[in-house]
Design a protein around this motif. Structure first.
Motif, PDB file in Angstrom:
ATOM      1  N   TYR A 143       0.805  -1.228   0.000  1.00 45.29           N
ATOM      2  CA  TYR A 143       0.000   0.000   0.000  1.00 45.29           C
ATOM      3  C   TYR A 143       0.832   1.269   0.000  1.00 45.29           C
ATOM      4  O   TYR A 143       0.361   2.317  -0.412  1.00 45.29           O
ATOM      5  N   VAL A 144       2.060   1.187   0.493  1.00 45.05           N
ATOM      6  CA  VAL A 144       2.833   2.420   0.660  1.00 45.05           C
ATOM      7  C   VAL A 144       4.043   2.465  -0.282  1.00 45.05           C
ATOM      8  O   VAL A 144       4.214   3.426  -1.029  1.00 45.05           O
ATOM      9  N   PRO A 147       3.308   1.377  -4.666  1.00 50.54           N
ATOM     10  CA  PRO A 147       2.663   2.393  -5.516  1.00 50.54           C
ATOM     11  C   PRO A 147       3.604   3.543  -5.848  1.00 50.54           C
ATOM     12  O   PRO A 147       3.607   4.039  -6.980  1.00 50.54           O
ATOM     13  N   GLN A 148       4.411   3.956  -4.868  1.00 53.77           N
ATOM     14  CA  GLN A 148       5.357   5.046  -5.139  1.00 53.77           C
ATOM     15  C   GLN A 148       6.500   4.560  -6.026  1.00 53.77           C
ATOM     16  O   GLN A 148       6.962   5.291  -6.906  1.00 53.77           O
ATOM     17  N   ARG A 151       5.311   4.349  -9.609  1.00 49.03           N
ATOM     18  CA  ARG A 151       5.153   5.682 -10.181  1.00 49.03           C
ATOM     19  C   ARG A 151       6.510   6.287 -10.533  1.00 49.03           C
ATOM     20  O   ARG A 151       6.678   6.909 -11.577  1.00 49.03           O
TER      21      ARG A 151
END
Lengths: 226, 247
Positions: A143-144, A147-148, A151
């Protein structure tokens, strides 16, 4: 050689039209192949990238050897080896199976390195903050961090995907009738290179939108950094 | 009735390779107490704080928080951490989520609350840090002070038994410090047990029950803020206090 000779040999619309049904079949195969090998590579890459966060030497060294091997080995050699060599080890594989394994090994290693760089680009504090609220390591990753990470390396992921789609043409060496294989079939039947040119146009039409998207993403990232 | 301490750390040691960062530190924090930890950089104060929720693994010693032995192998550390809120110097907000998203992630994934309930609780937490109107903003759209208040909301939303603050205002522009300290003071007034690593002496004088001075991996001296800031007994404490007072 005059312009007319060139046009007859490479830009013969009549031959292109005749070859179009099998080129379309080839295109369908190329798309299906891409839909198989890109997700396979992404799954393999994600597993490798997650393993790379484990610092234990028993994980680190074999992982490094694995990634280095499959990045250094030319994919064509790898594919021929799997398809033609494995039967000697008692493993008879259909063309699709050989291609799936070969791409899983090769593109997985590339995607893995990209995603690893992505994970490393996320500050340590993100994981710590997530863990301090009681999230498990897996949840914090999902979740943390990921995703980063995705991206941050999205342009590289897309760029690699472009390469992978183009690389599906090597499946022609194991007689998988994808776009390049079909174009060469048509070429040998007609003694004319126009089907190859047609195939090139098809690749271009297929991939150009992705190339445009990539440029826009890269420009946006550059602007974001400025 | 004397209640059981919320934090009970005994003989905590921490080695980083050959570096001996904590050399046997005791820290006992009673319920509703606010303990301030000061000391020069490298004194081990942040490491001590990070041991209290096991972001750092102590090399030796015992740490019991709210009755849970953190260093027991059978302890589910993720469960224990719900009771220990932490606020970091660099905020560490998740940049890809809104303020509300930051606050509700653990409510949903750790406590397993349905989205609507998590968001209701998240909004209450944001209200407590006076940022109800920023719920849908991303961290990049917030000032440093606002980001730190969202980080506080993220921690208190889990209703912890103790809050750990690791230099919560050191990364902030001076004009933004006040807002964060005001929120911390309100937390204190609501009865939150707090351990604060910081050099905000004004805040320490006004709000701390006890101040610990650490140097070189040990607690050199502890006492009320008046004692530590007004009449430090040890030479090292005196030198440090006069140094930070000059700023």
């Amino acid at each position: 050689m005059s312009w007319e000779d060139f046009a007859l040999a490479f830009l013969n619309l009549e031959i292109m039209r005749e070859a179009s049904p099998i080129l379309v079949q080839g295109l369908v195969q190329t798309i299906l192949l891409s839909l198989l090998v890109v997700p396979l590579g992404l799954v393999g890459g994600t597993v490798l990238a997650l393993l790379s966060t484990v610092r234990h030497p028993l994980v680190r060294w074999p992982l490094m050897a694995w990634v280095d091997t499959f990045r250094a080995l030319p994919p064509l050699v790898l594919l021929v080896f799997i398809y033609a060599g494995m039967p000697f080890a008692g493993l008879e594989l259909p063309a699709w199976g050989a291609v799936a394994i070969g791409f899983f090994l090769n593109t997985g290693a590339y995607y893995g390195e990209i995603l690893r760089a992505g994970i490393e680009s996320v500050p340590r504090g993100q994981m710590e903050a997530a863990r301090s609220t009681g999230l498990t390591r897996g949840q914090a990753m999902a979740y943390v961090v990921m995703p980063q990470a995705v991206r941050n390396v999205l342009p590289d992921l897309i760029s690699n995907t472009l390469e992978v789609v183009k690389l599906t043409s090597i499946a022609s060496v194991v007689a998988l009738p994808e776009l390049l294989f079909q174009a060469r079939q048509a070429q040998s039947v007609t003694y004319n290179a126009s089907p190859l040119v047609a195939a090139a146009v098809v690749y271009f039409v297929l991939l150009w939108p992705v190339v445009r998207l990539l440029s826009r993403l890269e420009n946006r990232q550059l602007a974001g950094r400025g | 009735m004397t209640s059981r301490p919320i934090v009970e750390a005994r003989g905590v040691h921490k080695h980083f390779g050959t570096l001996h960062v904590l050399k046997g530190v005791d820290l006992v924090v009673a319920e509703r107490e606010l303990v301030f930890v000061i000391g020069p950089s490298g004194s081990g104060k942040s490491t001590l704080l990070r041991c209290l929720n096991r972001l750092e693994e102590p090399s030796a010693g015992s740490i019991v928080v709210d009755g849970i032995d953190l260093l027991d192998r059978r302890t589910d550390i993720n469960k224990a951490r719900r009771r220990i809120g932490m606020v970091f110097q660099g905020f560490n907000l998740y940049p890809h989520m809104t303020a509300l998203g930051n606050v509700t992630l653990a409510l949903r994934k750790v406590l397993g609350l349905p989205r609507a309930e998590a968001e209701a609780r998240g909004r209450v937490a944001l209200e407590r840090v006076h940022l109800s109107d920023r719920a849908d903003h991303y961290p990049s759209q917030l000032s440093g002070g606002q980001q730190q208040r969202v980080a506080i909301a993220r921690a208190i939303a889990l209703e912890p038994r103790v809050m750990l603050f690791d230099e919560p205002t050191s990364a902030l522009d001076p004009e933004l410090v006040g807002g964060v300290l005001a929120v911390m003071r309100e937390l204190r007034e609501d009865g939150m047990t707090m351990v604060v690593v910081s050099h905000e002496m004004g805040f320490a004088r006004a709000a701390a029950d006890r101040v610990l001075f650490m140097d070189d991996g040990l607690v050199v001296e502890e006492g009320t803020p008046e004692q530590i800031f007004g009449a430090p007994r040890h030479e090292r404490t005196r030198a440090f206090i006069s140094q930070i007072e000059r700023h």
